[in-house]
Design a protein around this motif. Structure first.
Motif, PDB file in Angstrom:
ATOM      1  N   LYS A  17       0.827  -1.224   0.000  1.00 19.84           N
ATOM      2  CA  LYS A  17       0.000   0.000   0.000  1.00 19.84           C
ATOM      3  C   LYS A  17       0.850   1.259   0.000  1.00 19.84           C
ATOM      4  O   LYS A  17       2.008   1.251   0.404  1.00 19.84           O
ATOM      5  CB  LYS A  17      -0.879   0.026   1.238  1.00 19.84           C
ATOM      6  CG  LYS A  17      -0.136  -0.209   2.585  1.00 19.84           C
ATOM      7  CD  LYS A  17       0.711   0.925   3.123  1.00 19.84           C
ATOM      8  CE  LYS A  17       1.460   0.584   4.386  1.00 19.84           C
ATOM      9  NZ  LYS A  17       2.499   1.510   4.768  1.00 19.84           N
ATOM     10  N   LEU A  19      -0.303   5.149   1.227  1.00 18.16           N
ATOM     11  CA  LEU A  19      -1.335   6.116   1.625  1.00 18.16           C
ATOM     12  C   LEU A  19      -0.875   7.464   1.082  1.00 18.16           C
ATOM     13  O   LEU A  19      -0.101   8.175   1.703  1.00 18.16           O
ATOM     14  CB  LEU A  19      -1.473   6.145   3.147  1.00 18.16           C
ATOM     15  CG  LEU A  19      -2.599   7.010   3.713  1.00 18.16           C
ATOM     16  CD1 LEU A  19      -3.970   6.480   3.314  1.00 18.16           C
ATOM     17  CD2 LEU A  19      -2.505   7.085   5.247  1.00 18.16           C
ATOM     18  N   GLY A  23      -2.730  10.601   5.769  1.00 17.09           N
ATOM     19  CA  GLY A  23      -2.019  10.144   6.971  1.00 17.09           C
ATOM     20  C   GLY A  23      -2.500  10.938   8.181  1.00 17.09           C
ATOM     21  O   GLY A  23      -2.800  12.131   8.063  1.00 17.09           O
ATOM     22  N   TYR A  24      -2.614  10.324   9.313  1.00 16.83           N
ATOM     23  CA  TYR A  24      -3.072  10.884  10.596  1.00 16.83           C
ATOM     24  C   TYR A  24      -4.574  11.169  10.597  1.00 16.83           C
ATOM     25  O   TYR A  24      -5.275  10.690  11.470  1.00 16.83           O
ATOM     26  CB  TYR A  24      -2.278  12.153  11.005  1.00 16.83           C
ATOM     27  CG  TYR A  24      -0.810  11.867  11.116  1.00 16.83           C
ATOM     28  CD1 TYR A  24      -0.304  11.202  12.225  1.00 16.83           C
ATOM     29  CD2 TYR A  24       0.074  12.205  10.090  1.00 16.83           C
ATOM     30  CE1 TYR A  24       1.052  10.890  12.320  1.00 16.83           C
ATOM     31  CE2 TYR A  24       1.421  11.900  10.174  1.00 16.83           C
ATOM     32  CZ  TYR A  24       1.900  11.242  11.285  1.00 16.83           C
ATOM     33  OH  TYR A  24       3.231  10.914  11.369  1.00 16.83           O
ATOM     34  N   VAL A  26      -6.846   9.988   8.790  1.00 15.15           N
ATOM     35  CA  VAL A  26      -7.650   8.782   8.546  1.00 15.15           C
ATOM     36  C   VAL A  26      -7.834   7.957   9.826  1.00 15.15           C
ATOM     37  O   VAL A  26      -8.678   7.060   9.891  1.00 15.15           O
ATOM     38  CB  VAL A  26      -7.014   7.930   7.407  1.00 15.15           C
ATOM     39  CG1 VAL A  26      -5.704   7.297   7.864  1.00 15.15           C
ATOM     40  CG2 VAL A  26      -7.967   6.863   6.891  1.00 15.15           C
ATOM     41  N   LEU A  27      -7.064   8.293  10.864  1.00 18.86           N
ATOM     42  CA  LEU A  27      -7.252   7.602  12.152  1.00 18.86           C
ATOM     43  C   LEU A  27      -8.583   8.003  12.800  1.00 18.86           C
ATOM     44  O   LEU A  27      -9.079   7.329  13.695  1.00 18.86           O
ATOM     45  CB  LEU A  27      -6.097   7.940  13.099  1.00 18.86           C
ATOM     46  CG  LEU A  27      -4.793   7.192  12.778  1.00 18.86           C
ATOM     47  CD1 LEU A  27      -3.599   7.877  13.418  1.00 18.86           C
ATOM     48  CD2 LEU A  27      -4.881   5.739  13.231  1.00 18.86           C
ATOM     49  N   GLY A 223      -4.816   0.633  14.590  1.00 24.23           N
ATOM     50  CA  GLY A 223      -4.538   1.713  13.636  1.00 24.23           C
ATOM     51  C   GLY A 223      -5.806   1.953  12.821  1.00 24.23           C
ATOM     52  O   GLY A 223      -6.869   1.408  13.129  1.00 24.23           O
ATOM     53  N   SER A 224      -5.692   2.730  11.752  1.00 23.78           N
ATOM     54  CA  SER A 224      -6.909   2.988  10.974  1.00 23.78           C
ATOM     55  C   SER A 224      -7.329   1.766  10.167  1.00 23.78           C
ATOM     56  O   SER A 224      -8.485   1.630   9.789  1.00 23.78           O
ATOM     57  CB  SER A 224      -6.690   4.173  10.035  1.00 23.78           C
ATOM     58  OG  SER A 224      -5.789   3.807   9.016  1.00 23.78           O
ATOM     59  N   PHE A 226      -6.148   1.074   7.171  1.00 26.08           N
ATOM     60  CA  PHE A 226      -6.146   1.344   5.725  1.00 26.08           C
ATOM     61  C   PHE A 226      -5.277   0.338   4.973  1.00 26.08           C
ATOM     62  O   PHE A 226      -5.521   0.032   3.811  1.00 26.08           O
ATOM     63  CB  PHE A 226      -5.652   2.783   5.445  1.00 26.08           C
ATOM     64  CG  PHE A 226      -4.155   2.923   5.534  1.00 26.08           C
ATOM     65  CD1 PHE A 226      -3.367   2.774   4.413  1.00 26.08           C
ATOM     66  CD2 PHE A 226      -3.522   3.140   6.756  1.00 26.08           C
ATOM     67  CE1 PHE A 226      -1.978   2.871   4.484  1.00 26.08           C
ATOM     68  CE2 PHE A 226      -2.150   3.238   6.849  1.00 26.08           C
ATOM     69  CZ  PHE A 226      -1.376   3.103   5.704  1.00 26.08           C
ATOM     70  N   THR A 304       6.396   4.497  13.067  1.00 29.61           N
ATOM     71  CA  THR A 304       5.145   5.243  12.955  1.00 29.61           C
ATOM     72  C   THR A 304       4.550   5.583  14.321  1.00 29.61           C
ATOM     73  O   THR A 304       4.026   6.670  14.526  1.00 29.61           O
ATOM     74  CB  THR A 304       4.113   4.400  12.145  1.00 29.61           C
ATOM     75  OG1 THR A 304       4.706   4.105  10.885  1.00 29.61           O
ATOM     76  CG2 THR A 304       2.819   5.143  11.932  1.00 29.61           C
ATOM     77  N   VAL A 308       2.775   9.148  15.603  1.00 19.66           N
ATOM     78  CA  VAL A 308       1.338   9.290  15.858  1.00 19.66           C
ATOM     79  C   VAL A 308       1.123   9.869  17.257  1.00 19.66           C
ATOM     80  O   VAL A 308       0.279  10.751  17.451  1.00 19.66           O
ATOM     81  CB  VAL A 308       0.602   7.930  15.695  1.00 19.66           C
ATOM     82  CG1 VAL A 308      -0.842   8.031  16.181  1.00 19.66           C
ATOM     83  CG2 VAL A 308       0.627   7.476  14.247  1.00 19.66           C
ATOM     84  N   GLY A 395       1.793   8.172   3.966  1.00 19.97           N
ATOM     85  CA  GLY A 395       1.426   7.601   5.259  1.00 19.97           C
ATOM     86  C   GLY A 395       1.778   8.539   6.391  1.00 19.97           C
ATOM     87  O   GLY A 395       1.445   9.725   6.385  1.00 19.97           O
ATOM     88  N   ALA A 396       2.504   7.995   7.363  1.00 19.36           N
ATOM     89  CA  ALA A 396       2.901   8.789   8.521  1.00 19.36           C
ATOM     90  C   ALA A 396       4.047   9.730   8.175  1.00 19.36           C
ATOM     91  O   ALA A 396       4.397  10.603   8.959  1.00 19.36           O
ATOM     92  CB  ALA A 396       3.308   7.866   9.654  1.00 19.36           C
TER      93      ALA A 396
HETATM   94  C1  LIG Z   1      -0.375   7.674  10.634  1.00 19.09           C
HETATM   95  C2  LIG Z   1      -1.298   6.728   9.922  1.00 19.09           C
HETATM   96  O1  LIG Z   1      -2.492   7.437   9.572  1.00 19.09           O
HETATM   97  C3  LIG Z   1      -0.692   6.241   8.603  1.00 19.09           C
HETATM   98  C4  LIG Z   1       0.553   5.389   8.730  1.00 19.09           C
HETATM   99  O2  LIG Z   1       0.934   5.004   7.443  1.00 19.09           O
HETATM  100  P1  LIG Z   1       2.314   4.241   7.112  1.00 19.09           P
HETATM  101  O3  LIG Z   1       2.373   3.028   8.004  1.00 19.09           O
HETATM  102  O4  LIG Z   1       3.398   5.222   7.357  1.00 19.09           O
HETATM  103  O5  LIG Z   1       2.196   3.904   5.652  1.00 19.09           O
HETATM  104  C5  LIG Z   1      -1.655   5.563  10.858  1.00 19.09           C
HETATM  105  C6  LIG Z   1      -2.839   4.729  10.417  1.00 19.09           C
HETATM  106  O6  LIG Z   1      -3.645   5.187   9.586  1.00 19.09           O
HETATM  107  O7  LIG Z   1      -2.980   3.606  10.953  1.00 19.09           O
END
Ligand SMILES: C[C@@](O)(CCOP(=O)(O)O)CC(=O)O
Ligand SMILES: Nc1ncnc2c1ncn2[C@@H]1O[C@H](COP(=O)(O)OP(=O)(O)OP(=O)(O)O)[C@@H](O)[C@H]1O
Length: 458
Positions: A17, A19, A23-24, A26-27, A223-224, A226, A304, A308, A395-396
């Motif tokens: 994946k 994202l 990021g953030y 979506v939690l 986590g979210s 996703f 991560t 967070v 993502g994060a």
């Molecule tokens: C910070 C967050 O929104 C995204 C983390 O994404 P990644 O693991 O960095 O791809 C955490 C989450 O959604 O579980």
């Protein structure tokens, strides 16, 4: 009855994946994230272990032959009081690191099957072997390797000459992809098609719910989700499930676990009173012809969890400011999804720059290194390369592989590769364009014959 026993060999693969935006935020169920599946997949082949007549073997063996010391053998037993199936790692010879994600997934999936298929109560589980094959881009290539991803042809599933614990992951979501593929291959191997069929919406929903529950439990946090959602459904705009859903579920081995697990996994969120409230919107996501998403690996990786914590601490202390930033970020998620879906290249460029700025701002305010300076400098320069439409630390954020949205043609690819080569030289780092590309498909069945060579290599 005569005839050959049914061959229940199955292979399921699930995508990694990225994202791209969200990021953030979506939690929080108020918001959504734009996630793309990736062409890098983790495949799991499940097959029965043949035993000679009279020999009773109760073993499930999981092997990950791309890593050293990566064969995990498990015994299993039915726990009293409806506690489901508990597996125990068996050690013989050289001690093997445990694999918490694999062990937890086995506990959840076998418990689910034991209760969902009443015939298992008398039949038990035939011994099975599970082979894990991850596309090479999930891990940075070995330091001493003379091959580079783009100048030679490494084997389809490369050996990383290290243990999994010491492997450098690139941040493509290996745990979500392996939990999803392992879950799907066990379900397809042990359950009749009437109870599990990956090609149906019902089958995908069972897979999603079960993999999500197992992954959350193995991660030790909610986590979210996703990453599991995109491993199952591929690219989508994702709204998370309410985290409270999982709170009432007993742990593996606890009284009533199997029944409660089946109740939760089989719950249909679409029906009135259904518990699951996640939303998978595939309609709003697309990649127009001529545009690609690629990833640049900087061989670092990021924690991560601590990022967070920082963002949430800031959000809790500054609810008003956070509400404003989150709202603006949601605007970018929506605008980017729309621009990509419609193939409006100029809009992609216009959205991605300000989006990075907002994420950097969030990082500065909260003290989390969402777009560290070294990444900022490189991405600023990369965006000037002709054909690059935008970039982002997905993502994060942090030091995971960066995502680049670019024109999908050879000239652009060459220019980007040339840029990254020069950047690596002048900055004394190793940054390269990975082979992986954004793609839309989720978990799918593969033809087991394609994997014969790796089965035979045991
Ligand atoms: C910070 C967050 O929104 C995204 C983390 O994404 P990644 O693991 O960095 O791809 C955490 C989450 O959604 O579980
Ligand atoms: N090829 C593999 N074979 C067996 N287990 C694997 C494999 N790849 C990953 N895993 C499991 O997943 C774990 C890694 O999960 P972790 O959440 O740390 O990484 P990740 O999901 O790749 O992270 P990110 O979301 O940042 O990409 C490993 O410790 C192992 O348990």
């Amino acid at each position: 009855m005569t005839g050959n026993p049914v061959d229940r060999t199955v292979v399921v693969s699930s995508p990694g994946k990225v994202l791209l935006a969200g990021g953030y935020i979506v939690l929080d169920r108020k918001h959504t994230g734009l996630v793309f599946g990736l062409s890098a997949r983790i495949h799991v082949l499940a097959q029965e272990i043949p035993t000679s007549s009279g020999v009773h073997l109760r073993e499930i063996v999981v092997r990950s032959p791309q890593f050293l010391n990566a064969t995990w053998r498990f015994g299993y037993h039915l726990v009293a009081n409806g506690g489901g199936i508990k597996v125990t790692q068996l050690q013989s010879g050289t001690p093997v690191d445990s694999n918490h994600f694999v062990e937890t997934t086995l506990n959840y999936v076998l418990s689910y099957i034991s209760h969902a298929d009443p015939s298992r109560a008398t039949r038990g589980f035939e011994p099975a072997s599970l082979l894990v094959l991850a596309d090479n881009d999930y891990y940075s290539k070995p330091q001493d390797s003379t091959t580079t991803p783009n100048t030679s042809n490494p084997p389809r599933f490369q050996h990383f000459s290290t243990t999994l614990r010491n492997a450098h992951k690139t941040g493509l979501g290996s745990s979500a992809a392996i939990v999803t593929s392992l879950t799907a291959s066990l379900l397809a191997h042990y359950l009749p098609p009437a109870l599990f069929d990956l090609s149906t919406p019902h089958g995908r929903r069972i897979l999603h719910n079960l993999a999500q529950v197992a992954h959350c439990s193995a991660q030790g946090k909610i986590g979210s989700g996703f990453d599991v959602a995109s491993a199952v459904y591929g690219s989508c705009v994702y709204r998370r499930f309410s985290p409270g859903l999982l709170g009432a579920l007993p742990g593996p081995g606890e009284a009533g676990f199997a029944e409660a697990l089946v109740g939760l996994v089989d719950d249909d969120g679409e029906k009135e009173g259904g518990k699951w409230d996640y939303e998978i919107d595939k309609e709003s996501v697309g990649l127009p012809k001529g545009v690609a998403i690629r990833m640049c690996d900087v061989d670092c990786g990021t924690q991560t969890v601590s990022m967070v914590k920082k963002v949430h601490a800031w959000r809790d202390e500054n609810p008003e400011a956070a509400g404003e930033v989150y709202g603006k970020l949601q605007g970018k998620v929506d605008a980017l999804a729309k621009a990509l879906k419609r193939g409006e290249v100029e809009s992609v460029e216009k959205v991605m720059g300000p989006f990075r700025e907002l994420m950097r701002g969030l990082g500065k305010k909260s003290g989390a290194a969402i777009e560290p300076e070294s990444q900022e400098e490189m991405l600023d320069a990369l965006e000037k390369v002709e054909g690059v439409l935008g970039s982002v630390v997905p993502g994060a954020g942090g030091y995971d592989a960066a995502a680049v949205v670019l024109r999908d043609d050879e000239e652009t690819e060459k220019r980007v590769e040339g840029f990254l080569r020069e950047w690596s030289k002048s900055h004394g780092i190793q940054v390269g364009l990975m082979n992986v590309k954004g793609e839309t498909e989720g978990a799918r069945l593969e033809d087991p014959r394609e994997f014969k060579a790796w089965v035979a290599a045991e």
